[in-house]
Scaffold this motif. Structure first.
Motif, short mmCIF file in Angstrom:
data_model
loop_
_atom_site.label_atom_id
_atom_site.label_comp_id
_atom_site.label_asym_id
_atom_site.label_seq_id
_atom_site.Cartn_x
_atom_site.Cartn_y
_atom_site.Cartn_z
N ILE A 1 40.69 -9.25 61.37
CA ILE A 1 39.83 -9.63 60.24
C ILE A 1 38.65 -8.67 60.11
O ILE A 1 38.01 -8.32 61.10
N PHE B 1 35.10 -8.26 57.78
CA PHE B 1 34.22 -8.96 56.85
C PHE B 1 33.35 -7.98 56.08
O PHE B 1 33.08 -6.87 56.54
N ARG C 1 29.71 -8.11 60.79
CA ARG C 1 29.66 -9.08 61.90
C ARG C 1 29.88 -8.46 63.27
O ARG C 1 30.64 -8.97 64.09
N LEU C 2 29.19 -7.37 63.52
CA LEU C 2 29.21 -6.81 64.87
C LEU C 2 28.16 -7.55 65.68
O LEU C 2 27.22 -8.10 65.12
#
Ligand code: ATP
Ligand code: MG
Lengths: 302, 227
Positions: free
Chosen positions: B83, B85, B89-90
């Motif tokens: 996935i 984003f 979203r690290l």
């Protein structure tokens, strides 16, 4: 689960304790106070129990003889005591014998102090009376106290009754404290978990997306709770050791106390070291783990 | 493989986000999902991830029938997916390497495999020299490439990208899509949601257009740079 994963999870748990220093410390303190209160109450109870059973085992009554009685009066008193149904044996214990045995058990410093009062023995003559039936102790002591030439009658079982009621109060308080503190512990652990879940929410979010199992996500938090619990247990153990030794020495140093109760009426810390340590560690780990298990299911919605 | 069979989603608020959608994405496909804001694109993605359940109809992903999949089996489904984003979203406290390795660790992969696999995927997205950097030290495009490496690392059958280029410069967006194309050529199915018509026109391929919760258009068109 692989060893490397176990290392990873434990490492995460430890890091988390450090990362949330404030909350971890708060949980630690609450758990420490809780463990201490419960631990010390339990230790007090078991020692009181030991004293009680020591006293109850003695079916002995001390009859203090009035000072200045004639030899005949003292002998007739012995006959009168023997005439009481419940009385088994009667033995005379002179004030000189009492004095000697007291001096023998004293430390040197105390002996020196007592040298001054030599020649003026303040102790009375007594009869040591053993009874057949402890149940009828009260009735028997009443009879004896009405006899001619009796100053007073001391049954150690009266003291046991007092101790039993103290112990009962202790037990009730201990149970109430245990319940209250478990609730407080769970609340504070729950808050700690919430803080660490919050500080790791991004990570948890990603973990969910990449297919980490619930167990894997929750384990570091449970480890965190368990570590805090274990640290609190270690601290509680050390404090208990100091407090216990202090009280123990105070007790041993007090001649009057142990002359009534007997020199071995308390457990030495050495003899209870292992069970106390194990109980603290297990209690700390279990409260920590259960607390975080409850709160992770609440906060880690997976 | 992804198959939607007459799927509808009604949120608890009463919004009908998807209405009787049927579609099939075969293994090895590359599909763009386009549509105006609020059309239901993210809802479609959430269904595939089993973040939400279909109110009606059935969704099948990589052989999992999602309406029958138990909650505790969801990790098994997600391990077959990658996935990406829009917002990367690290994890900010982890280096590039750790951000990627993390995925394999949490699915209990062997340590040896992690050690060889992670550097390999990081080099695939062209960031070998930045493996020790932290996300904040990287540009948006670079961060998204890390996210791509992370999606790739568990060798998924399907990569889902919800507006992966939404937060990065148009010039760098093309790089990201190029990378996705390259991954697709190695056999991985790709489903990419995007708002950017330029990208769709440039690359071409299968376009699924969602409008007000229904599929308005689902066809393959030729790209401007067709090989
Ligand atoms: N959790 C939710 N609860 C209620 N309604 C929702 C929820 N998520 C989305 N919706 C609604 O469902 C519809 C579809 O939303 P969705 O997020 O799928 O749109 P989208 O196509 O991804 O839009 P965008 O391009 O802006 O990301 C919208 O009307 C939205 O308001
Ligand atoms: Mg969306």
């Amino acid at each position: 689960m692989k060893l490397s994963s176990v290392n990873y999870l434990v490492g995460k748990g430890i890091k988390s304790v450090w990362k949330n220093k404030m909350m971890s410390f708060a949980s630690f303190c609450i758990m420490l106070v809780s463990l201490l209160m419960v631990g010390l109450s339990v230790l007090a109870s078991i020692n009181i129990n030991k004293i009680i059973s020591g006293i109850e085992g003695k079916n002995e009554v001390i009859v203090v003889i009035k000072d200045g009685l004639t030899d005949e009066a003292v002998t007739s008193l012995e006959t009168n005591i023997k005439d009481i149904n419940n009385v088994d044996t009667v033995s005379f214990y002179s004030k000189e014998e009492a004095w000697e045995s007291m001096i023998k058990n004293m430390s040197q410093a105390e002996k020196d102090l007592f040298q001054y009062t030599d020649g003026d023995n303040p102790l009375p003559d007594t009869y040591k009376v053993s009874v057949k039936d402890i149940e009828k102790m009260a009735e028997t002591t009443n009879r004896m106290s009405t006899l001619e030439g009796v100053e007073s009658v001391k049954a150690s079982s009266e003291f046991a009754d007092v101790l039993i009621s103290i112990r009962n109060i202790f037990s009730v308080i201990a149970i109430a404290v245990v319940i209250a503190l478990i609730i407080v512990c769970l609340v504070i652990i729950s808050n700690t978990t919430r803080t660490s879940v919050f500080s790791r929410r991004k990570e948890i979010n990603i973990m969910k997306y990449v297919g980490a199992t619930n167990k894997f996500i929750k384990i570091p938090f449970q480890i965190e709770g368990t570590i805090i619990g274990l640290l609190a247990a270690v601290a509680a153990f050390i404090l208990t050791m100091f407090v216990y030794r202090g009280v123990f020495n105070l007790f041993q140093g007090n001649y009057q106390l142990w002359s009534i109760l007997g020199i071995n009426s308390l457990y030495s810390f050495k003899s209870i070291f292992l069970p106390v340590a194990v109980a603290y560690l297990v209690a700390g780990a279990v409260i920590g783990a259960i607390g975080t298990t409850i709160s992770t299911s609440k906060y880690v919605k997976v | 493989m992804v198959e939607f069979n007459d799927v509808s989603v009604t949120y608890s608020s009463g919004v009908d986000a998807l209405n009787h959608v049927s579609l099939k994405i075969n293994d090895g496909d590359f599909a763009f999902v386009v549509g105006s804001s609020g059309a239901g694109k993210s809802t479609l993605i959430k269904l595939i991830l089993k973040e939400i359940d279909a109110t009606e109809g059935t969704v099948t992903v990589n052989g999992f029938n999602l309406s029958k999949l138990k909650r505790r089996k969801i990790p098994n489904l997600r391990r077959t997916l990658g996935i990406v984003f829009q917002d990367f979203r690290l994890i900010p406290t982890m280096t590039v390497y750790e951000n990627v390795a993390f995925v394999l660790r949490v699915i209990d992969a062997p340590k040896k495999y992690i050690k060889s696999r992670v550097p390999y995927v990081i080099s695939l997205v062209g960031l070998a020299h930045k493996a020790k950097a932290y996300p904040e030290q990287l540009s948006g495009g670079e961060q998204q490439r890390v996210a791509l490496a992370r999606a790739l690392v568990n060798d998924p059958q399907l990569i889902i990208a919800d507006e992966p280029t939404g937060n990065i410069d148009p010039a760098l967006s093309y790089e990201i899509v190029e990378l996705l194309k390259g991954i697709n050529e190695c056999g991985t199915t790709i489903l990419m949601v995007t708002h950017e018509h330029d990208i769709v026109r440039h690359f071409g391929g299968r376009i699924i257009n969602i409008n007000a919760g229904s599929i308005a258009f689902d066809e393959t068109i030729g790209g401007a740079n067709e090989a």
